[in-house]
Design a protein around this motif. Structure first.
Motif, PDB file in Angstrom:
ATOM      1  N   PRO A 128      53.661  21.020  19.513  1.00  0.00           N
ATOM      2  CA  PRO A 128      54.286  20.652  18.235  1.00  0.00           C
ATOM      3  C   PRO A 128      54.315  21.791  17.224  1.00  0.00           C
ATOM      4  CG  PRO A 128      52.771  18.935  18.965  1.00  0.00           C
ATOM      5  CD  PRO A 128      52.585  20.092  19.886  1.00  0.00           C
ATOM      6  N   GLU A 129      53.264  22.622  17.230  1.00  0.00           N
ATOM      7  CA  GLU A 129      53.226  23.704  16.240  1.00  0.00           C
ATOM      8  C   GLU A 129      54.363  24.700  16.449  1.00  0.00           C
ATOM      9  OE1 GLU A 129      50.000  26.694  18.287  1.00  0.00           O
ATOM     10  OE2 GLU A 129      49.254  24.928  17.220  1.00  0.00           O
ATOM     11  N   LYS A 130      54.812  24.850  17.689  1.00  0.00           N
ATOM     12  CA  LYS A 130      55.929  25.752  17.958  1.00  0.00           C
ATOM     13  C   LYS A 130      57.234  25.167  17.412  1.00  0.00           C
ATOM     14  CE  LYS A 130      53.761  27.697  22.094  1.00  0.00           C
ATOM     15  NZ  LYS A 130      53.536  29.043  21.544  1.00  0.00           N
ATOM     16  N   LEU A 131      57.380  23.846  17.526  1.00  0.00           N
ATOM     17  CA  LEU A 131      58.563  23.201  16.956  1.00  0.00           C
ATOM     18  C   LEU A 131      58.543  23.305  15.427  1.00  0.00           C
ATOM     19  CD1 LEU A 131      59.061  19.926  19.022  1.00  0.00           C
ATOM     20  CD2 LEU A 131      60.501  21.942  19.010  1.00  0.00           C
ATOM     21  N   ILE A 206      48.794  34.056   1.770  1.00  0.00           N
ATOM     22  CA  ILE A 206      48.068  33.969   3.033  1.00  0.00           C
ATOM     23  C   ILE A 206      47.284  35.254   3.225  1.00  0.00           C
ATOM     24  CG2 ILE A 206      48.272  33.669   5.537  1.00  0.00           C
ATOM     25  CD1 ILE A 206      50.936  32.251   5.035  1.00  0.00           C
ATOM     26  N   ASP A 207      45.967  35.123   3.349  1.00  0.00           N
ATOM     27  CA  ASP A 207      45.093  36.294   3.516  1.00  0.00           C
ATOM     28  C   ASP A 207      45.311  37.313   2.416  1.00  0.00           C
ATOM     29  OD1 ASP A 207      44.078  35.144   5.803  1.00  0.00           O
ATOM     30  OD2 ASP A 207      45.462  36.184   7.133  1.00  0.00           O
ATOM     31  N   GLY A 208      45.526  36.821   1.193  1.00  0.00           N
ATOM     32  CA  GLY A 208      45.665  37.699   0.043  1.00  0.00           C
ATOM     33  C   GLY A 208      47.052  38.251  -0.199  1.00  0.00           C
ATOM     34  N   LYS A 209      48.005  37.960   0.683  1.00  0.00           N
ATOM     35  CA  LYS A 209      49.344  38.502   0.542  1.00  0.00           C
ATOM     36  C   LYS A 209      50.355  37.382   0.330  1.00  0.00           C
ATOM     37  CE  LYS A 209      52.642  41.606   2.807  1.00  0.00           C
ATOM     38  NZ  LYS A 209      52.927  42.442   4.004  1.00  0.00           N
ATOM     39  N   LEU A 210      51.273  37.575  -0.609  1.00  0.00           N
ATOM     40  CA  LEU A 210      52.298  36.568  -0.868  1.00  0.00           C
ATOM     41  C   LEU A 210      53.360  36.613   0.225  1.00  0.00           C
ATOM     42  CD1 LEU A 210      52.883  36.703  -4.731  1.00  0.00           C
ATOM     43  CD2 LEU A 210      51.964  34.805  -3.406  1.00  0.00           C
ATOM     44  N   VAL A 211      53.660  35.437   0.784  1.00  0.00           N
ATOM     45  CA  VAL A 211      54.634  35.332   1.872  1.00  0.00           C
ATOM     46  C   VAL A 211      55.726  34.359   1.446  1.00  0.00           C
ATOM     47  CG1 VAL A 211      54.991  34.686   4.284  1.00  0.00           C
ATOM     48  CG2 VAL A 211      52.843  35.768   3.589  1.00  0.00           C
ATOM     49  N   PRO A 212      56.990  34.772   1.362  1.00  0.00           N
ATOM     50  CA  PRO A 212      58.078  33.848   1.007  1.00  0.00           C
ATOM     51  C   PRO A 212      58.201  32.734   2.043  1.00  0.00           C
ATOM     52  CG  PRO A 212      58.805  36.143   0.890  1.00  0.00           C
ATOM     53  CD  PRO A 212      57.475  36.146   1.575  1.00  0.00           C
ATOM     54  N   VAL A 213      58.509  31.540   1.572  1.00  0.00           N
ATOM     55  CA  VAL A 213      58.669  30.386   2.450  1.00  0.00           C
ATOM     56  C   VAL A 213      60.152  30.047   2.544  1.00  0.00           C
ATOM     57  CG1 VAL A 213      58.102  27.953   2.784  1.00  0.00           C
ATOM     58  CG2 VAL A 213      56.398  29.511   1.818  1.00  0.00           C
ATOM     59  N   PRO A 485      47.806  46.707  13.428  1.00  0.00           N
ATOM     60  CA  PRO A 485      48.424  45.391  13.666  1.00  0.00           C
ATOM     61  C   PRO A 485      49.668  45.494  14.527  1.00  0.00           C
ATOM     62  CG  PRO A 485      48.924  46.162  11.460  1.00  0.00           C
ATOM     63  CD  PRO A 485      47.944  47.146  12.026  1.00  0.00           C
ATOM     64  N   CYS A 486      49.955  44.403  15.228  1.00  0.00           N
ATOM     65  CA  CYS A 486      51.160  44.352  16.048  1.00  0.00           C
ATOM     66  C   CYS A 486      52.006  43.133  15.676  1.00  0.00           C
ATOM     67  CB  CYS A 486      50.785  44.322  17.529  1.00  0.00           C
ATOM     68  SG  CYS A 486      52.217  44.283  18.642  1.00  0.00           S
ATOM     69  N   GLY A 487      51.410  41.946  15.759  1.00  0.00           N
ATOM     70  CA  GLY A 487      52.130  40.714  15.425  1.00  0.00           C
ATOM     71  C   GLY A 487      52.366  39.847  16.632  1.00  0.00           C
ATOM     72  N   CYS A 488      52.019  38.560  16.515  1.00  0.00           N
ATOM     73  CA  CYS A 488      52.225  37.609  17.608  1.00  0.00           C
ATOM     74  C   CYS A 488      52.335  36.210  17.023  1.00  0.00           C
ATOM     75  CB  CYS A 488      51.081  37.689  18.630  1.00  0.00           C
ATOM     76  SG  CYS A 488      49.469  37.166  17.972  1.00  0.00           S
ATOM     77  N   GLU A 489      52.464  35.206  17.882  1.00  0.00           N
ATOM     78  CA  GLU A 489      52.605  33.825  17.425  1.00  0.00           C
ATOM     79  C   GLU A 489      51.344  33.345  16.719  1.00  0.00           C
ATOM     80  OE1 GLU A 489      53.634  31.470  20.765  1.00  0.00           O
ATOM     81  OE2 GLU A 489      55.703  32.200  20.877  1.00  0.00           O
ATOM     82  N   ASN A 490      50.177  33.831  17.159  1.00  0.00           N
ATOM     83  CA  ASN A 490      48.919  33.361  16.578  1.00  0.00           C
ATOM     84  C   ASN A 490      48.765  33.754  15.120  1.00  0.00           C
ATOM     85  OD1 ASN A 490      48.071  32.161  18.956  1.00  0.00           O
ATOM     86  ND2 ASN A 490      47.057  34.006  19.709  1.00  0.00           N
ATOM     87  N   CYS A 491      49.423  34.850  14.699  1.00  0.00           N
ATOM     88  CA  CYS A 491      49.267  35.323  13.321  1.00  0.00           C
ATOM     89  C   CYS A 491      50.573  35.296  12.544  1.00  0.00           C
ATOM     90  CB  CYS A 491      48.682  36.733  13.323  1.00  0.00           C
ATOM     91  SG  CYS A 491      49.660  37.964  14.213  1.00  0.00           S
ATOM     92  N   ARG A 492      51.560  34.528  13.030  1.00  0.00           N
ATOM     93  CA  ARG A 492      52.869  34.424  12.385  1.00  0.00           C
ATOM     94  C   ARG A 492      53.540  35.796  12.276  1.00  0.00           C
ATOM     95  NH1 ARG A 492      53.422  33.005   7.485  1.00  0.00           N
ATOM     96  NH2 ARG A 492      55.076  31.480   7.616  1.00  0.00           N
ATOM     97  N   ASN A 493      53.280  36.643  13.275  1.00  0.00           N
ATOM     98  CA  ASN A 493      53.864  37.981  13.358  1.00  0.00           C
ATOM     99  C   ASN A 493      53.461  38.877  12.193  1.00  0.00           C
ATOM    100  OD1 ASN A 493      55.359  37.692  15.821  1.00  0.00           O
ATOM    101  ND2 ASN A 493      56.811  36.407  14.701  1.00  0.00           N
ATOM    102  N   LEU A 494      52.333  38.559  11.557  1.00  0.00           N
ATOM    103  CA  LEU A 494      51.844  39.381  10.454  1.00  0.00           C
ATOM    104  C   LEU A 494      50.912  40.482  10.941  1.00  0.00           C
ATOM    105  CD1 LEU A 494      51.058  36.602   7.805  1.00  0.00           C
ATOM    106  CD2 LEU A 494      53.048  38.115   7.880  1.00  0.00           C
ATOM    107  N   GLY A 495      50.298  40.285  12.110  1.00  0.00           N
ATOM    108  CA  GLY A 495      49.347  41.261  12.627  1.00  0.00           C
ATOM    109  C   GLY A 495      47.933  41.061  12.107  1.00  0.00           C
TER     110      GLY A 495
END
Length: 578
Positions: A128-131, A206-213, A485-495
């Protein structure tokens, strides 16, 4: 498609379940059925999908790619109602129309989708989280709510307190709830609703950084109703739009309960709303979880066991001071200690501790509350912040009369806290007699351990970074341990995923007392402390870097290290030589 609950392995797990629990699974929305079943059985969603895949013949996919062009063939309302999304066909199913679902389709769902695409559909199971990630990226958070036909009816009504009694299925209520729920899933600490001339922006921190939604395109049309809903939830006056207001919301329940502090501020294009999310389950279980090494943890524990004295946590706003104090409170909260706190506001509720919140409207300041606390026979007092001379004076005298006092102070480094107290006109001999330990801290983002890769930067660049951090060049021997950092699904591609503390611990021992007595500068105090083994923020940060916990650019960008690097390097060099 056979009923999932009738599959033999699922039936065996549900044999001893309460009928009400089974009914809850049946009545849950499609996007919540798997989560509800997982809560009842105690089996992970991934394992349940494997069982469902074996029982239904639907293939379970871990990796897939959304088909954005195909999604245009299906109305948004159908996609969101049935929680399904078109995906690009895997190699074995080339040429077929493929859709991902988190729960097997029923006959009605299949008929609706077939009517839209006019061809046979092959369904695949996904988490479900992927959807949810796809829906948020493609359509914006809360899209299902804004597509609800009840929305316009809600907008057409006048804004009154009766909205609080509105059915929970109403569009605006569902939208606001989804924004908060998504923030919790993304581990956000803040939600910001920011009105613009032609749009309403939403951003998570998220983790101190503003992320647009990503938000629905028509969101600005519902700006007034959304802000009003948040104000009703936090018990604010919805008719007052000219003055700032502060409120509070308790969202969710059980393990997922989160305390939300709400602040509104009038701006040019409407009211800006900031929401601070304080989830008790996110608190650290121990001091070590904060990022302290073993020797630091032992030194802190030794001071926290003292019967009296002052422990100060310093750093800028947002550096995690309250979280550190919370961990200390958990450490010392024993049945034989009476602990009272004075906070503004109370951020974390801690069992077995008496917590008081200041109220400036009625004159209950830190100083007045602290005076009252001293008449309550406390063993430990936690003051949220020392802001003025009066509060500092009471805190110092409380420590001298047999109380352990924990508090925070706004200074850049640990030695600066001593000069700050001097600036507040606290007598130097009182500072030397009362202050036991000062901890300066920052927060840096922690590398996602699922995708971090070795840093391949040039030797010259790494050497320049070591120089900026005041770390000796001999530490280049750890260059192969440095990651980026690289980025993947686990970290929302933030690294990055989560944060870790960087600390500078100053133990106020006899070797500093003569400097305090003669009101020496912070620079002199720092130099003496370094000579006696104090580890700087830079050195602590470098330890995290060489252990693969964070990256060098992260340290330089977020740590705000403005201390004298030459002193740090000189001290580190002398320590390494010894």
């Amino acid at each position: 498609m056979n009923d999932v609950l009738s599959l033999p392995p699922i039936q065996r797990m549900l044999e001893n379940c309460d009928p009400k629990q089974l009914q809850a699974v049946k009545e849950a929305p499609r996007d919540a059925k798997l989560r509800t079943l997982s809560d009842i059985t105690g089996i992970t969603e991934r394992e349940l999908l494997g069982m469902i895949s074996n029982g239904t013949g639907l293939v379970l996919l871990d990796r897939f790619e959304a088909d954005h062009e195909a999604s245009e063939q299906i109305p948004l309302r159908i996609i969101l109602r049935y929680q399904s999304m078109p995906i690009k066909a895997p190699a074995e199913w080339e040429g077929t129309f493929c859709m991902a679902v988190s729960w097997p389709p029923d006959a009605v769902m299949e008929q609706w989708l077939y009517a839209c695409v006019r061809q046979k559909i092959t369904f695949f199971l996904v988490l479900p989280e992927k959807l949810n990630a796809f829906f948020t990226e493609q359509y914006g958070v809360g899209s299902e709510s804004l597509d609800d036909p009840k929305m316009q009816a809600l907008l057409d009504r006048p804004e009154t307190q009766e909205d609080e009694k509105e059915d929970e299925n109403a569009a605006i209520i569902k939208f606001v709830n989804e924004v908060i729920a998504q923030a919790m899933r993304d581990r956000a600490t803040d939600i910001h609703f920011e009105p613009r001339k032609e749009s309403l922006k939403i951003r998570y921190r998220i983790d101190g950084k503003l992320v647009p939604v990503s938000v629905p395109k028509n969101l600005v049309a519902y700006q007034s109703a959304i802000i009003s809903r948040i104000k009703i939830m936090s018990r604010l006056n919805i008719s007052e739009k000219r003055r700032p207001q502060d409120g509070r919301i308790t969202y969710g329940g059980g393990r997922d309960e989160v305390d939300v502090r709400v602040s509104t501020l009038p701006t040019m294009y409407g009211e800006s709303v900031s929401m601070r999310l304080l989830a008790e389950q996110n608190e650290p279980a121990s001091i070590r979880d904060l990022g302290f090494i073993d020797s630091d943890e032992q030194a802190i524990a030794k001071v926290l066991d003292l019967p009296h004295g002052i422990v100060l946590i310093t750093g800028p706003t947002g550096s995690g001071k309250s979280t550190t104090l919370s961990a200390f409170m958990h450490r010392i909260a024993t049945p034989d200690r009476r602990i009272i706190t004075v906070e503004d506001p109370i951020e974390y509720e801690i069992p077995e501790i008496n917590q008081t919140q200041v109220n400036h409207e009625i004159g209950l300041t830190f100083a007045k509350a602290l005076r009252s606390v001293l008449r309550q026979d406390p063993d430990v007092i936690m003051v949220g912040e020392i802001r003025d001379r009066e509060t500092a004076d009471i805190a110092v005298r409380a420590s001298l009369t047999g109380h352990l006092v924990l508090s925070t102070l706004h200074t850049n480094d640990a030695p600066g806290a001593i000069t700050r107290l001097t600036d507040m006109e606290i007598e130097p001999f009182l500072i030397a007699s009362s202050v036991e330990m000062i901890i300066a801290q920052r927060l840096v983002r922690r590398l996602c351990q699922s995708c971090a890769v070795q840093d391949d930067s040039s030797q010259d660049y790494l050497q320049s970074c070591l120089g900026a951090l005041g770390v000796p060049l001999s530490e280049m021997k750890y260059a192969n341990n440095i990651k980026k950092p690289c980025g993947c699904e686990n970290c929302r591609n933030l690294g990055f995923k989560g944060r870790i503390g960087v600390y500078e611990i100053l133990r106020v021992d006899d070797h500093l007392h003569d400097l305090i007595y003669r009101e020496a500068s912070a620079r002199e105090i720092r130099k003496r402390a370094l000579e006696h083994g104090m580890r700087t923020l830079q050195t602590c940060g470098w330890n995290h870097v060489k252990n693969g916990l964070t990256s060098i650019p992260e340290m330089i960008r977020y740590a705000d290290f403005d201390n004298n690097s030459e002193e740090s390097a000189e001290s580190t060099n002398s320590a390494s030589q010894s």
